[in-house]
Design a protein around this motif. Structure first.
Motif, PDB file in Angstrom:
ATOM      1  N   LYS A  77       0.831  -1.199   0.000  1.00 42.65           N
ATOM      2  CA  LYS A  77       0.000   0.000   0.000  1.00 42.65           C
ATOM      3  C   LYS A  77       0.869   1.254   0.000  1.00 42.65           C
ATOM      4  CE  LYS A  77      -4.014  -1.962   2.371  1.00 42.65           C
ATOM      5  NZ  LYS A  77      -4.924  -1.849   3.544  1.00 42.65           N
ATOM      6  N   GLY A  78       0.223   2.365  -0.352  1.00 44.92           N
ATOM      7  CA  GLY A  78       0.919   3.636  -0.357  1.00 44.92           C
ATOM      8  C   GLY A  78       0.871   4.277  -1.731  1.00 44.92           C
ATOM      9  N   ALA A  79       1.447   5.474  -1.810  1.00 49.12           N
ATOM     10  CA  ALA A  79       1.419   6.213  -3.076  1.00 49.12           C
ATOM     11  C   ALA A  79       2.094   5.441  -4.200  1.00 49.12           C
ATOM     12  CB  ALA A  79       2.090   7.567  -2.886  1.00 49.12           C
ATOM     13  N   ILE A  80       3.091   4.618  -3.876  1.00 52.38           N
ATOM     14  CA  ILE A  80       3.815   3.879  -4.916  1.00 52.38           C
ATOM     15  C   ILE A  80       2.880   2.984  -5.727  1.00 52.38           C
ATOM     16  CG2 ILE A  80       4.414   1.968  -3.376  1.00 52.38           C
ATOM     17  CD1 ILE A  80       7.089   1.787  -4.879  1.00 52.38           C
ATOM     18  N   ARG A  81       1.812   2.473  -5.087  1.00 53.30           N
ATOM     19  CA  ARG A  81       0.864   1.606  -5.793  1.00 53.30           C
ATOM     20  C   ARG A  81       0.185   2.362  -6.931  1.00 53.30           C
ATOM     21  NH1 ARG A  81      -3.388  -1.727  -2.302  1.00 53.30           N
ATOM     22  NH2 ARG A  81      -1.578  -3.112  -2.139  1.00 53.30           N
ATOM     23  N   ARG A  82      -0.194   3.601  -6.687  1.00 57.97           N
ATOM     24  CA  ARG A  82      -0.880   4.380  -7.718  1.00 57.97           C
ATOM     25  C   ARG A  82       0.106   4.854  -8.790  1.00 57.97           C
ATOM     26  NH1 ARG A  82      -6.250   5.978  -5.982  1.00 57.97           N
ATOM     27  NH2 ARG A  82      -6.627   4.980  -3.968  1.00 57.97           N
ATOM     28  N   PHE A  83       1.317   5.211  -8.397  1.00 70.01           N
ATOM     29  CA  PHE A  83       2.313   5.604  -9.391  1.00 70.01           C
ATOM     30  C   PHE A  83       2.717   4.410 -10.256  1.00 70.01           C
ATOM     31  CE2 PHE A  83       2.576   9.306  -6.683  1.00 70.01           C
ATOM     32  CZ  PHE A  83       2.899  10.326  -7.563  1.00 70.01           C
ATOM     33  N   TRP A  84       2.713   3.231  -9.687  1.00 71.58           N
ATOM     34  CA  TRP A  84       3.009   2.028 -10.453  1.00 71.58           C
ATOM     35  C   TRP A  84       1.936   1.801 -11.520  1.00 71.58           C
ATOM     36  CZ3 TRP A  84       6.889  -1.088 -11.465  1.00 71.58           C
ATOM     37  CH2 TRP A  84       6.641  -2.330 -12.042  1.00 71.58           C
ATOM     38  N   PHE A  85       0.684   1.994 -11.140  1.00 72.79           N
ATOM     39  CA  PHE A  85      -0.412   1.856 -12.113  1.00 72.79           C
ATOM     40  C   PHE A  85      -0.235   2.858 -13.255  1.00 72.79           C
ATOM     41  CE2 PHE A  85      -4.834   3.080 -13.416  1.00 72.79           C
ATOM     42  CZ  PHE A  85      -5.150   1.900 -14.078  1.00 72.79           C
TER      43      PHE A  85
END
Length: 380
Positions: free
Chosen positions: A68-76
């Motif tokens: 979880k975290g912002a990295i999940r959305r940036f990865w998408f």
């Protein structure tokens, strides 16, 4: 319309596995683009196969980052950008988590919501805020579509987006389901099941959940003041959230007999039809489709000025747009409306007529026109 192989559109949204407003919007967009001859692909981390099959779109599964975290959305975002470079879609539709040169559809204002609900800014590197800040501050899009002027003003102020790049796209409702006839068919039976006496006014707040955001505390305060002036009131609160702290406060005030609680139900239109007044005193609600549905059922609505749907009624019924931070100060407006039977009925009927301009069919036509106009806009 015949599909043109050279016209391709991609819709990037992290999840289309539940019947949420965002998921419905994505499939409505897919249908609008298909009607214009586009071959449509949805890129998501999670999707329900039956929804994909019913929509007739191609589905591309994006691997979900395991932490979880912002990295999940940036990865998408990174995965979608890699796919877009390989396939070069004519249009790339983002739902807030992806950069695009075309159009971003925003569903919430997380910074404003934190200020309104918690009276504090979001923590640094907040998961949703981080990707929204990245996508919106870079300004690579031609258009940002929002579901209320409330949202539009927030994005213009926070990110300096030119007003001409903001499009207000109000959500629609199902007119075949939400209408005065279907809503009021079992009105008396629903009221009797809640123990509402014939001479009582039934005031209700219907929501999917998050009682703090929807200001249930404010409604309880309103009820305590209102009942001191007129006892013939009953209050209904509907939603999936823990009611215990709110019920405890109601017990302390000695108002248990005046409140009913329900979880969300499929036949929610019967609840709208049972009400004399729908009230949504939310600290913030970027639109509030429930308010539009209640209006369509000919139930008068009273809405917080921080509810996007209040924009539909503000000019014609300014006394029914309220300050959520001082809900109790609006007791006189409620009494004036409900104690005037003719006015109450005519207000409900007029709101139902107004709502017809925002049915799914009406909004679908506007969505098609929006995509047509986007094609003609210059890049960059």
């Amino acid at each position: 319309m015949k599909v043109c192989p050279d016209k391709t559109a991609a819709i990037a949204i992290r999840q289309v596995e539940k019947n949420t407003g965002a998921s419905r919007n994505a499939f409505e967009q897919a249908a609008a683009l298909q009607s214009l001859g586009y071959r449509v692909t949805i890129l998501a981390e999670r999707a329900r196969p039956d929804l994909i099959r019913a929509s007739g779109v191609r589905y591309v599964h994006c691997w979900r980052f395991p932490f979880k975290g912002a990295i999940r959305r940036f990865w998408f975002n990174r995965q979608v950008q890699c796919w877009a470079r390989r396939h070069a879609p004519t249009l790339l539709v983002s739902h807030g988590d992806v950069e695009t040169p075309d159009v971003v559809y925003m569903h919430n204002c997380v910074h404003l919501a934190s200020q309104r609900i918690n009276k504090a800014p979001l923590p640094r590197n907040h998961e949703v805020a981080a990707i929204h800040d990245h996508v919106l501050s870079r300004g690579r899009f031609r258009r940002v579509a929002v579901n209320s002027r409330l949202m539009g003003d927030e994005l213009v102020s926070r990110y300096g987006i030119p007003d001409h790049q903001i499009e207000i796209s109000y959500p629609g409702y199902d007119a075949h389901r939400f209408n005065p006839v279907s809503a009021r068919a079992g009105r008396e039976a629903v009221r009797q099941a809640m123990g509402v006496a014939d001479h009582c006014f039934l005031v209700g707040l219907v929501t999917s959940g998050n009682f703090k955001k929807r200001n249930v505390d404010g409604l309880i305060t309103l009820a305590s003041v209102l009942l001191k002036q007129q006892e013939a009131f009953h209050f209904l609160i509907v939603g999936k959230d823990d009611p215990a702290p709110y019920q405890a406060r109601i017990r302390q005030l000695g108002l248990e007999a005046h409140f009913s609680w329900r979880t969300t139900i499929d036949e929610v239109e019967t609840l709208y039809g049972a009400l004399d007044l729908f009230i949504l005193p939310a600290h913030i609600e970027e639109f509030g489709r429930v308010a539009l549905e209640a209006m369509a059922c000919a139930t008068p609505v009273m809405l917080s000025r921080y509810v996007g749907a209040s924009e539909l009624i503000a000019d014609r019924w300014p006394d029914l747009v309220i300050d959520p931070d001082q809900v109790e100060s609006h007791v006189s407006q409620i009494l004036a409306l409900l104690n005037d039977e003719a006015r109450c009925r005519s207000t409900g009927e007029a709101m139902a007529e107004l709502a017809t301009h925002y049915s799914h069919e009406q909004q679908a036509r506007k969505l098609v026109a929006s995509f047509e106009s986007l094609v003609d806009m210059p890049q960059g």
